[in-house]
Write a protein that holds these residues in place. Structure first.
Motif, PDB file in Angstrom:
ATOM      1  N   PHE A 339       7.252 -43.552 -22.319  1.00  0.00           N
ATOM      2  CA  PHE A 339       7.664 -42.345 -23.039  1.00  0.00           C
ATOM      3  C   PHE A 339       8.937 -41.777 -22.425  1.00  0.00           C
ATOM      4  CE2 PHE A 339       5.306 -40.672 -19.503  1.00  0.00           C
ATOM      5  CZ  PHE A 339       5.839 -39.415 -19.227  1.00  0.00           C
ATOM      6  N   VAL A 340       9.634 -40.988 -23.220  1.00  0.00           N
ATOM      7  CA  VAL A 340      10.861 -40.336 -22.759  1.00  0.00           C
ATOM      8  C   VAL A 340      10.499 -38.967 -22.197  1.00  0.00           C
ATOM      9  CG1 VAL A 340      13.129 -39.448 -23.417  1.00  0.00           C
ATOM     10  CG2 VAL A 340      12.251 -41.548 -24.468  1.00  0.00           C
ATOM     11  N   GLU A 341      11.030 -38.692 -21.018  1.00  0.00           N
ATOM     12  CA  GLU A 341      10.751 -37.427 -20.331  1.00  0.00           C
ATOM     13  C   GLU A 341      12.066 -36.744 -19.998  1.00  0.00           C
ATOM     14  OE1 GLU A 341       8.344 -35.855 -16.319  1.00  0.00           O
ATOM     15  OE2 GLU A 341       8.760 -37.989 -16.624  1.00  0.00           O
ATOM     16  N   TRP A 342      12.083 -35.435 -20.091  1.00  0.00           N
ATOM     17  CA  TRP A 342      13.242 -34.652 -19.683  1.00  0.00           C
ATOM     18  C   TRP A 342      12.748 -33.299 -19.207  1.00  0.00           C
ATOM     19  CZ3 TRP A 342      11.505 -35.586 -24.457  1.00  0.00           C
ATOM     20  CH2 TRP A 342      11.377 -34.541 -25.370  1.00  0.00           C
ATOM     21  N   GLU A 343      13.603 -32.545 -18.579  1.00  0.00           N
ATOM     22  CA  GLU A 343      13.177 -31.321 -17.905  1.00  0.00           C
ATOM     23  C   GLU A 343      12.486 -30.343 -18.851  1.00  0.00           C
ATOM     24  OE1 GLU A 343      14.991 -27.820 -14.965  1.00  0.00           O
ATOM     25  OE2 GLU A 343      16.308 -29.338 -15.833  1.00  0.00           O
ATOM     26  N   ALA A 344      13.005 -30.211 -20.067  1.00  0.00           N
ATOM     27  CA  ALA A 344      12.458 -29.226 -21.002  1.00  0.00           C
ATOM     28  C   ALA A 344      11.392 -29.817 -21.921  1.00  0.00           C
ATOM     29  CB  ALA A 344      13.586 -28.622 -21.838  1.00  0.00           C
ATOM     30  N   MET A 345      10.901 -31.010 -21.620  1.00  0.00           N
ATOM     31  CA  MET A 345       9.888 -31.629 -22.472  1.00  0.00           C
ATOM     32  C   MET A 345       8.657 -30.728 -22.577  1.00  0.00           C
ATOM     33  SD  MET A 345       8.010 -35.348 -22.168  1.00  0.00           S
ATOM     34  CE  MET A 345       6.888 -34.863 -20.857  1.00  0.00           C
ATOM     35  N   ASP A 346       8.153 -30.584 -23.793  1.00  0.00           N
ATOM     36  CA  ASP A 346       7.000 -29.714 -24.039  1.00  0.00           C
ATOM     37  C   ASP A 346       5.890 -30.537 -24.689  1.00  0.00           C
ATOM     38  OD1 ASP A 346       5.197 -27.741 -24.601  1.00  0.00           O
ATOM     39  OD2 ASP A 346       6.603 -26.419 -25.635  1.00  0.00           O
ATOM     40  N   VAL A 347       4.959 -31.015 -23.882  1.00  0.00           N
ATOM     41  CA  VAL A 347       3.885 -31.860 -24.416  1.00  0.00           C
ATOM     42  C   VAL A 347       2.967 -31.078 -25.345  1.00  0.00           C
ATOM     43  CG1 VAL A 347       3.921 -33.429 -22.453  1.00  0.00           C
ATOM     44  CG2 VAL A 347       2.416 -31.440 -22.397  1.00  0.00           C
ATOM     45  N   MET A 348       2.936 -29.753 -25.202  1.00  0.00           N
ATOM     46  CA  MET A 348       2.088 -28.936 -26.064  1.00  0.00           C
ATOM     47  C   MET A 348       2.760 -28.643 -27.406  1.00  0.00           C
ATOM     48  SD  MET A 348      -0.507 -28.762 -24.187  1.00  0.00           S
ATOM     49  CE  MET A 348      -1.490 -27.708 -25.262  1.00  0.00           C
ATOM     50  N   ASN A 349       3.989 -29.088 -27.542  1.00  0.00           N
ATOM     51  CA  ASN A 349       4.721 -28.849 -28.788  1.00  0.00           C
ATOM     52  C   ASN A 349       5.054 -30.161 -29.494  1.00  0.00           C
ATOM     53  OD1 ASN A 349       5.875 -26.983 -30.627  1.00  0.00           O
ATOM     54  ND2 ASN A 349       7.919 -27.418 -29.811  1.00  0.00           N
ATOM     55  N   GLY A 350       4.344 -31.233 -29.130  1.00  0.00           N
ATOM     56  CA  GLY A 350       4.486 -32.495 -29.848  1.00  0.00           C
ATOM     57  C   GLY A 350       5.569 -33.424 -29.359  1.00  0.00           C
TER      58      GLY A 350
END
Length: 373
Positions: A339-350
């Motif tokens: 998966f792609v990850e970045w500092e502002a990634m929001d797993v609770m927002n899809g």
């Protein structure tokens, strides 16, 4: 040779005669042009070299503006490089001089030496740092083919800045700008060329990541991996050469055991920063990196490098997860994903959904590893 004493003297002169140069420039102003950000520079191909986009002309008053004389020459540059910085320009035979002040205090003096209408050298003295820098502009005919910055000689860290190269088509249109390591800084491409290159790069990245995962699994260790994060920072080079961070299953199991009912659990369980850095990987295929860099630099030239780069990597991750039977790899969990990850990634927002197909995401959700949105 650069005459240091001469530039110290013109620096002192600029310090002592701020009001004179300011009023002289103001007296020659014929019109003012407001812009959304920096739009003009005397240095040849400044924007292509810096990878920046010129600001737009604004119908409204802005902090950044330029003032021109009757001949259309810039006389004043306001707040285009420095906050509260104003540059006053004078013209003489064979030389253009800029004096930049911040709140009335001199920041730098810069001379552009010209020959036959072309800038052949620029020399800048920075008052705050008591430092002199210069660039030589090398031409073939009227085409700039190289910029040389001798202050970076014998400095391996700045070898990419030592020389800059320019390439043109037969009509003289600038096609590419390369740094001292032949890395692309700027590139002009048609939409068809971009599409073809993007598809080629995408296929190459998919194969490269499969090889990276395979190499991790071949290591003689007792570790089991539950994910591979493609970590992107908001800097250009991290998008064309990101870090691939494997997640350790033993760490995830500890996180599950300590699970609480808050949303922090899901943020933690998908944070590669919670896992050891021992097995971090990166792209090793130089040609693939250069192709990806070319794409990113093209997107940077039109202002879309972060969005387009992110989209490409998400497609790579999604296709890998959709077409690869990760369970066939020893050393991976049955629900392993990329998966792609970045500092502002929001797993609770899809944000996981663009990297992980719905069927695999549902499995992760059923096991309490991914949130239900």
């Amino acid at each position: 040779m650069i005459n240091n004493e001469y530039y110290v003297k013109i620096n002192q002169d600029a310090q002592e005669h701020y009001q004179f140069y300011k009023q002289q420039a103001e007296a020659l102003v014929d019109r003012r042009e407001y812009t959304t950000s920096k739009r003009y520079d005397i240095s040849p191909y400044w924007y292509a070299r810096q990878g920046e986009i010129p600001g737009d002309i604004s119908d409204e008053e802005t902090d950044t503006y330029y003032e021109f004389d009757e001949e259309g020459r810039i006389r004043i540059l306001a707040c285009d490089d420095l906050i509260d910085g104003y540059t006053y320009v004078t013209y003489a035979d064979g030389v253009i001089t800029t004096r930049t002040y911040v709140d009335g205090e001199l920041d730098s003096v810069k001379e552009y030496l010209t020959q036959d209408g072309l800038v052949c050298r620029s020399v800048e003295y920075f008052t705050r740092f008591n430092k002199l820098e210069y660039e030589d502009y090398i031409y073939e005919g009227n085409r700039l083919v190289e910029v040389y910055q001798p202050q970076y000689e014998n400095n391996d860290y700045f070898v990419h800045l030592l020389r800059t190269y320019f390439e043109y088509d037969e009509q003289g249109v600038l096609l590419r700008v390369l740094d001292g390591t032949q890395g692309v800084i700027y590139v002009l491409m048609s939409s068809e060329e971009v599409f073809v290159l993007r598809e080629s790069v995408k296929k190459g990245l998919i194969l490269a990541l499969k090889e990276i995962v395979g190499a991790l699994c071949e290591k003689q260790s007792n570790k089991t991996y539950c994910f591979l994060s493609i970590y992107l920072h908001d800097e250009v080079h991290t998008v064309y050469s990101p870090i691939f961070h494997p997640g350790w299953q033993e760490v995830r199991e500890e996180q599950i055991e300590e699970k609480d009912e808050g949303e922090d659990y899901y943020y933690m369980i998908w944070s590669s920063g919670e896992h050891p850095v021992n097995d971090q990987q990166e792209l090793m295929d130089h040609d693939l990196i250069q192709k990806l860099r070319t794409l990113i630099m093209y997107w940077r030239s039109i202002g879309d490098w972060w969005e387009e780069g992110m989209s490409l990597w998400k497609e790579v991750a999604y296709d890998l997860n959709e077409t690869t039977n990760w369970s066939a790899y020893s050393g991976l969990t049955k629900n392993f994903v990329v998966f792609v990850e970045w500092e502002a990634m929001d797993v609770m927002n899809g944000d996981l959904q663009e990297s992980i197909p719905s069927a695999k995401l549902e499995v992760l959700q059923s096991e309490g590893i991914a949130p239900r949105i």
